[in-house]
Design an enzyme around this catalytic site. Sequence first.
Site, short mmCIF file in Angstrom:
data_model
loop_
_atom_site.label_atom_id
_atom_site.label_comp_id
_atom_site.label_asym_id
_atom_site.label_seq_id
_atom_site.Cartn_x
_atom_site.Cartn_y
_atom_site.Cartn_z
CB VAL A 100 -1.00 0.03 1.19
CG1 VAL A 100 -1.98 -1.12 1.09
CG2 VAL A 100 -0.27 0.02 2.53
CE1 TYR A 143 -1.49 1.19 14.49
CE2 TYR A 143 -2.52 1.93 16.52
CZ TYR A 143 -2.51 1.10 15.41
OH TYR A 143 -3.54 0.20 15.23
CE LYS A 157 -4.39 2.03 12.44
NZ LYS A 157 -5.00 1.29 11.32
#
Length: 236
Positions: free
Chosen positions: A50, A142, A146
Amino acid sequence: MAGRNILVTGGNRGIGLAIARALDAAGENVVVTNRSGEAPEGLRAVRCEVTNTASVDAAFTEAEELLGGPVEVLVANAGITRDTLLMRMSDEEFDSVLDTNLAGAFRCARRAVKGMIRARRGRIVFISSVVGLYGSPGQANYAASKSGLVGLARSISRELGGRGITANVVAPGFIETDMTAALPEDRQKAYLASIPAGRFGQADEVAAAVRFLAGDDAAYITGAVIPVDGGLGMGH
């Protein structure tokens, strides 16, 4: 609802696999992506990195051949962690997580909406995390990645909502996976003490939320964040 073409990124293990299996069991036409291209038992898979636009385009082309038509539902689940304290976090550790978790989801959504716009319908579900809204020490990269999915989903909702396309976010909390099982017992007890429900969640419970958002009953829901966290985030 059943029989639509669905692509689940990172669908070879954990939450992604549970989502793929739940959608497949509901009669949907499912393909998963992973880095190896190896398919979990009973499912079909295509190779996808990705972080690479050409790889994303190729994966969608291959998936659409397997599905027999354009992707109607995208579940953007692929993600990584590179946890470390802020003062020790390198540029590469920050950039790699953002490139996979946030930019990777963007690349997949950008490719998916081409067919959705032509069809004037589509569903995009981003898999975020309670950490993206609640924060967590040692996870600045992270959490940022998110959290960014929320802005991405809401911008897509405003841009493409009039074309019958919805974009929503599911934010799981602590879910029973191989990763949580490997935590020391004292760490598990500390996490459990912070969860009002008093237990870790199940991957199937996350999958159920995704199934709802992907279905006809959620046609008027877009730009939403659905927590599946036992109350840990309390709506943050």
